[in-house]
Structures are given as C-alpha cells and as structure tokens.
Motif scaffolding. Structure first.
Motif, mmCIF file in Angstrom:
data_model
loop_
_atom_site.group_PDB
_atom_site.id
_atom_site.type_symbol
_atom_site.label_atom_id
_atom_site.label_comp_id
_atom_site.label_asym_id
_atom_site.label_seq_id
_atom_site.Cartn_x
_atom_site.Cartn_y
_atom_site.Cartn_z
ATOM 1 N N PHE A 6 1.597 5.830 1.548
ATOM 2 C CA PHE A 6 0.965 6.613 2.678
ATOM 3 C C PHE A 6 -0.569 6.764 2.351
ATOM 4 N N GLY A 7 -1.286 6.765 3.111
ATOM 5 C CA GLY A 7 -2.652 6.771 2.717
ATOM 6 C C GLY A 7 -3.162 8.420 3.044
ATOM 7 N N GLY A 8 -4.381 8.784 2.628
ATOM 8 C CA GLY A 8 -4.963 9.998 2.957
ATOM 9 C C GLY A 8 -4.775 10.863 4.303
ATOM 10 N N THR A 9 -5.075 10.088 5.445
ATOM 11 C CA THR A 9 -5.010 10.381 6.478
ATOM 12 C C THR A 9 -3.543 10.732 6.896
ATOM 13 N N SER A 10 -2.553 9.748 6.552
ATOM 14 C CA SER A 10 -1.319 9.751 6.777
ATOM 15 C C SER A 10 -0.602 11.222 6.478
ATOM 16 N N SER A 198 -4.572 3.710 -4.261
ATOM 17 C CA SER A 198 -3.185 3.976 -4.300
ATOM 18 C C SER A 198 -2.609 2.609 -3.505
ATOM 19 N N ASP A 199 -2.940 1.625 -2.702
ATOM 20 C CA ASP A 199 -2.485 0.518 -2.480
ATOM 21 C C ASP A 199 -2.349 -0.326 -3.680
ATOM 22 N N TYR A 200 -2.917 -0.366 -4.590
ATOM 23 C CA TYR A 200 -2.747 -1.168 -5.846
ATOM 24 C C TYR A 200 -1.298 -0.558 -6.673
ATOM 25 N N TRP A 217 1.431 2.156 4.816
ATOM 26 C CA TRP A 217 1.236 3.044 5.913
ATOM 27 C C TRP A 217 -0.313 3.540 5.867
ATOM 28 N N THR A 218 -0.934 3.345 7.077
ATOM 29 C CA THR A 218 -2.182 4.030 7.318
ATOM 30 C C THR A 218 -2.288 4.422 8.716
ATOM 31 N N ASP A 219 -3.758 4.386 9.276
ATOM 32 C CA ASP A 219 -3.933 5.250 10.544
ATOM 33 C C ASP A 219 -4.297 3.858 11.721
ATOM 34 N N ILE A 220 -3.973 2.668 11.425
ATOM 35 C CA ILE A 220 -4.199 1.629 12.307
ATOM 36 C C ILE A 220 -3.135 0.692 12.237
ATOM 37 N N ASP A 221 -2.891 -0.165 13.198
ATOM 38 C CA ASP A 221 -1.810 -1.019 13.332
ATOM 39 C C ASP A 221 -1.881 -2.258 12.747
ATOM 40 N N GLY A 222 -2.247 -2.229 11.363
ATOM 41 C CA GLY A 222 -2.147 -3.462 10.706
ATOM 42 C C GLY A 222 -3.739 -4.040 10.483
ATOM 43 N N MET A 223 -3.620 -5.276 9.719
ATOM 44 C CA MET A 223 -5.100 -5.804 9.475
ATOM 45 C C MET A 223 -5.512 -6.331 10.904
ATOM 46 N N HIS A 224 -6.723 -5.883 11.360
ATOM 47 C CA HIS A 224 -7.315 -6.627 12.359
ATOM 48 C C HIS A 224 -8.157 -7.657 12.294
ATOM 49 N N ASN A 225 -8.617 -8.591 13.290
ATOM 50 C CA ASN A 225 -9.240 -9.619 13.239
ATOM 51 C C ASN A 225 -10.735 -9.510 12.975
ATOM 52 N N ASN A 226 -11.181 -8.412 12.930
ATOM 53 C CA ASN A 226 -12.760 -8.047 12.590
ATOM 54 C C ASN A 226 -12.608 -6.300 12.342
ATOM 55 N N ASP A 227 -13.749 -5.788 11.802
ATOM 56 C CA ASP A 227 -13.817 -4.481 11.442
ATOM 57 C C ASP A 227 -14.052 -3.534 12.373
ATOM 58 N N PRO A 228 -12.752 -2.874 12.572
ATOM 59 C CA PRO A 228 -12.885 -1.937 13.899
ATOM 60 C C PRO A 228 -13.826 -0.756 13.912
ATOM 61 N N ARG A 229 -14.504 -0.655 12.794
ATOM 62 C CA ARG A 229 -15.652 0.505 12.620
ATOM 63 C C ARG A 229 -16.711 -0.184 13.086
ATOM 64 N N TYR A 230 -17.121 -1.486 13.252
ATOM 65 C CA TYR A 230 -18.428 -2.044 14.006
ATOM 66 C C TYR A 230 -17.879 -2.857 15.132
ATOM 67 N N GLY A 252 -14.151 -6.958 2.046
ATOM 68 C CA GLY A 252 -14.288 -5.530 2.671
ATOM 69 C C GLY A 252 -13.501 -5.163 3.759
ATOM 70 N N ALA A 253 -12.276 -5.785 4.113
ATOM 71 C CA ALA A 253 -11.482 -5.010 5.011
ATOM 72 C C ALA A 253 -10.851 -3.915 4.373
ATOM 73 N N LYS A 254 -11.317 -2.683 4.725
ATOM 74 C CA LYS A 254 -11.044 -1.585 3.945
ATOM 75 C C LYS A 254 -9.470 -1.184 3.978
ATOM 76 N N ILE A 255 -8.717 -1.477 4.884
ATOM 77 C CA ILE A 255 -7.373 -1.339 5.190
ATOM 78 C C ILE A 255 -6.618 -1.648 3.699
ATOM 79 N N LEU A 256 -6.894 -2.551 2.803
ATOM 80 C CA LEU A 256 -6.197 -2.901 1.473
ATOM 81 C C LEU A 256 -7.251 -2.829 0.532
#
Ligand code: ADP
Ligand code: ASP
Ligand code: MG
Length: 436
Positions: A6-10, A198-200, A217-230, A252-256
């Motif tokens: 579980f990541g920081g937001t979780s 922590s993922d590592y 476990w993080t704050d988004i429903d999995g790997m998205h097909n592009n960076d949701p921040r942009y 650069g996909a920060k989720i991992l």
C-alpha cells in the motif's frame, strides 16, 4: 502467501489505514508492505536538507508540524486509551530520535536513518491498530532482511534466506506487516531503495517467498494507457506483459517503480495493480502473457539530457562507439537511448551529475552538442517489425511536435522519441487522440 503493498496515499490518514485493514484481512495469509504516510518522506527529505545546512530551527519547525499531525492521526486511529498511549509513545520515540540528529554532525548516514523513520512509523501504527482489533499481526523488520550489495543491487539470496528464517521464527500469524523502501547496505548501514521504492520492496519480497501474487495497491485503478496527470480520459489496461510493464515503469509511468517488475518477472509471479479508493475495480494484471496486435500505452520520462557527438572520422572507424560509451561508463552514468548516423551519435542520459566531465572527455572525439530539459516519449505495445503502419500512426499524431531523436527496433514493444519538455503535454495528448 500473497504480498500486498500500500502506497503513501493508501495509508495517508487514520481513516485510510482502517480501510487498508479491511482489505488485508481477507482470510488469507498476507505479507503487507507499507509506504510512509503521504507527504512524510518529502518532509523527512526537507528536514535532512535543513540539517545539512546546520539550520536546526528549520528542521525543528517541520519536526514539530509532523509530530502534531501524527499525534492527531493516532487519536483518530485507536479507540482505547491504552492504544492511544501506545501510539503516542511510538510517535514520540521516532520524533525524539529525529530531533537527536540536530545535535551532531550530519552526513549521508544520518540522512538515510531519518528517511527510514516514515515507513517505521506507518507500519508501527498499523500493527498496533490490527492488534487493538484483536488480530494476531506481527511486524517483520525490513532492516533485518532487506539488503543491497556494494553496487546498490538487491542481495536476493540474503533477502530470501533471512526473510524465510524470520517467518519461520515468527510462526503462524493472521498477518505480517513490513516496511517498504528501507533496507541495509553492504556495510550494514540503514539505506533505501530510492524514492518510490516500496514497489520494489514488494516485488523483492514476493520473489523471496515465492508468493502466489504481488498486489500493488494505490490511488488509481491500475496502469492507464497514458499519464492521467497530463491527459484526460485515460483508460485502465486490464492485462499487461512483464516486458510492457517494465518499459512503461522505466519510461515514466509513476504507478510502478522502474525496477519493480524484474524480480516478479524472473520469478514469474503475477503482479496486480489495484485501487484502494475503489477496491472492486479489476485494475491491471501483469503476467508473462502477451496481448498481440495492439498499441498498449504511452508514457513520458522527464529530466532527459541529449548529447550529440559529431565526428568526421566516425565513418568506418571501428571502436568509436566503444570509446564514447566507455566515457559514460567511467562516470557510472547509464545511457537511455542511442541513435547513430554516419557522422555522429546521439545519446540521452537522465542523470547530469557528471555532465561537465562527460562533455570534456567526449570533446576528444568530436564536436559535442548538449540539450537539457528534454523528455523521452515512449509508446509501448506489440510493435514487432512484421506489423505495418504503427510508426505511421505515431508520426501522424506527432506531426506538430518537433522530434529530436527517434528509436525503434531495440525491442519488440517500444518506440521512443525525444522531444523538448515544453512539448511533452501536447505530444502525450496527440498520441492518445490518434492511438486510443
Ligand atoms: P503510491 O504512493 O501508491 O506509490 P504513486 O503516486 O507512486 O502511488 O503512483 C500512483 C500515481 O501514478 C497515480 O496517482 C497517477 O497519477 C500516476 N501515474 C502516472 N502514470 C500513470 C499511468 N500510466 N497509469 C496510472 N497511474 C499513473
Ligand atoms: N516513502 C517512500 C517515498 O515516498 C517510498 C515509497 O513510497 O515507495 O519515496
Ligand atoms: Mg509509488
């Protein structure tokens, strides 16, 4: 056994920790890996920066703010006075320890010790919470088994041996809790697996115990097909291969965390990316299975510098590339991307620490041009050379974006392009519009 990270937001508040408790108590035996509460590691970095500058007041101000926040989370987390007291004592111990570093010389050793306090706090608090709820939970101290060698690579046999031993000694419990990110180095000093590490930790632990699954476990429903921040309207990807996930994480996909896929791939353990805010969402499953015939996702890696070495003598000069690469090797600076022509070679790096020395040395071999503030845009998918038309779609999408470098053919699932950072958002949006 399964690993659940579980990541920081979780774990960012008492309420979030209570939600995590519900998720981890699912009737199976799980090892739960926790990050520090959101914001904590950044705060600890700030404290260390003040202490390097001998600014004790600056450090103490952040320490007091943090201690207040942690005490209010403790009050919200526990129901009984007994556990509120235990929680407050835990918080006091860690912050007293951090304060003790304001009194002496401050080196990288003290810095790393301070950075480790975030994960020690979150796991300590969570463990008490489960115990207050009557659950038999046990803390597995990461500093007793997680270790990197003198090249800063994980010492996988040490990790496996010691984690197995600790689990055996601990015996059967309802649940095991451990810290992400922190470790010891080859000298036995406290160290870490780099920011986001922590993922590592989770994948190294998964590989060490032959876990049936590693869940991130993080704050988004999995790997998205592009960076949701942009980019708006990005979509979660149901299935990814290890190789695709590794490319996306690296680019650069920060989720991992960039290196977190490899241990899982080597041990062939599926990784699932799941959303603590929406636990029923299917998320992303990463495994050895490849999905054919699709462009999967786009990612961007920031902080890139491109270096071009032009030499009239490059043509037919065997050994030229070796000499160029040896310079980067001698400064322990990895190269991300390479393109060549008859008169020169361009490379990119993401670490400018030795840039001036590297340029000086390269000038022995030719004219050197350097451009900082670049990004690598990476398109990932089933891009094998037998397929036609992928490159065309990508270039068509990017027709308004100046391209500085292009790389294709290094693997079957990656086309990378270098553009100036100012064009990053435009490039990502244009690719989403044309490809998905
Ligand atoms: P944690 O603290 O749980 O480790 P991170 O902040 O490290 O979480 O990673 C999750 C974040 O990664 C998301 O909130 C999202 O903004 C970002 N992100 C960047 N690229 C992607 C992507 N391709 N798919 C999903 N999330 C991404
Ligand atoms: N707490 C560490 C960080 O913020 C590690 C992690 O969250 O993965 O970088
Ligand atoms: Mg992360």
């Amino acid at each position: 056994m399964r690993v659940m990270k579980f990541g920081g937001t979780s774990v960012g508040s008492a309420d979030r920790m209570k939600e995590v408790a519900k998720l981890v108590l699912d009737g199976k035996t799980n090892i739960v890996v926790l990050s520090a509460m959101a914001g904590t590691t950044n705060n600890l970095v700030e404290i260390a920066n003040y202490l390097y500058k001998n600014n004790n007041d600056g450090a103490n101000e952040i320490i007091s703010q943090m201690e207040r926040k942690y005490n209010s989370e403790v009050d919200a987390l526990y129901a009984t006075t007994d556990y509120k007291d235990k929680g407050r004592e835990l918080v006091r111990n860690h912050f007293d320890y951090i304060k003790s570093f304001t009194k002496d010389v401050f080196t990288v050793f003290e810095e790393k010790t301070i950075l480790a306090q975030g994960e020690l706090l979150s796991t300590g608090m969570f463990n008490f919470y489960l115990q207050e709820c009557g659950i038999k939970s046990e803390l597995l101290p990461a500093l007793d088994y997680m270790r990197i060698d003198k090249n800063n690579e994980p010492d996988t046999s040490y990790i496996r041996e010691n984690l197995t031993r600790i689990l055996e000694e601990t015996g059967k419990k309802d649940i095991y809790i451990t810290q992400g990110y922190i470790c010891r180095n080859a000298f036995g000093e406290i160290d870490n697996l780099q920011r986001g590490g922590s993922d590592y930790s989770a994948s190294l632990i998964g590989a060490a115990i032959d876990a049936e699954e590693i869940q991130i476990w993080t704050d988004i429903d999995g790997m998205h097909n592009n960076d949701p921040r942009y980019v708006e309207n990005t979509k979660s990807i149901a299935e990814l291969s290890f190789d695709e996930a590794a490319e996306l994480a690296y680019f650069g996909a920060k989720i991992l965390h960039p290196t977190s896929v490899l241990p899982a791939k080597l041990a062939n353990i599926p990784v699932r990316l799941l959303n603590t805010m929406d636990p029923k969402a299917p998320g992303t499953r990463i495994s050895g299975t490849e999905t054919k015939g699709r462009i999967t996702a786009v990612a961007a890696k920031d902080g890139i510098t491109s270096i071009r070495i032009k030499s009239g003598r490059m043509l037919l000069a065997y050994g030229f590339l070796r000499k160029v690469f040896e310079i980067f090797e001698s400064y322990k600076t990895p190269i991300d991307m390479v393109t060549t022509s008859e008169v020169g070679v361009s490379v990119t790096i993401d670490n400018n620490r030795h840039l001036d020395d590297i340029i000086d040395d390269l000038k022995k071999f030719g004219t050197v041009d350097v451009e900082t503030d670049q990004v690598i845009i990476c398109v990932v998918g089933d891009l094998i050379k037998q397929h036609k038309g992928y490159a065309n779609r990508i270039f068509d999408a990017l027709k308004e974006v100046p391209l500085h470098m292009i790389s294709y053919g290094g693997s079957d699932h990656n086309i990378s392009l270098v553009v100036a950072a100012d064009y990053k958002k435009e490039a990502l949006k244009a690719l989403s519009a044309k490809l998905f």
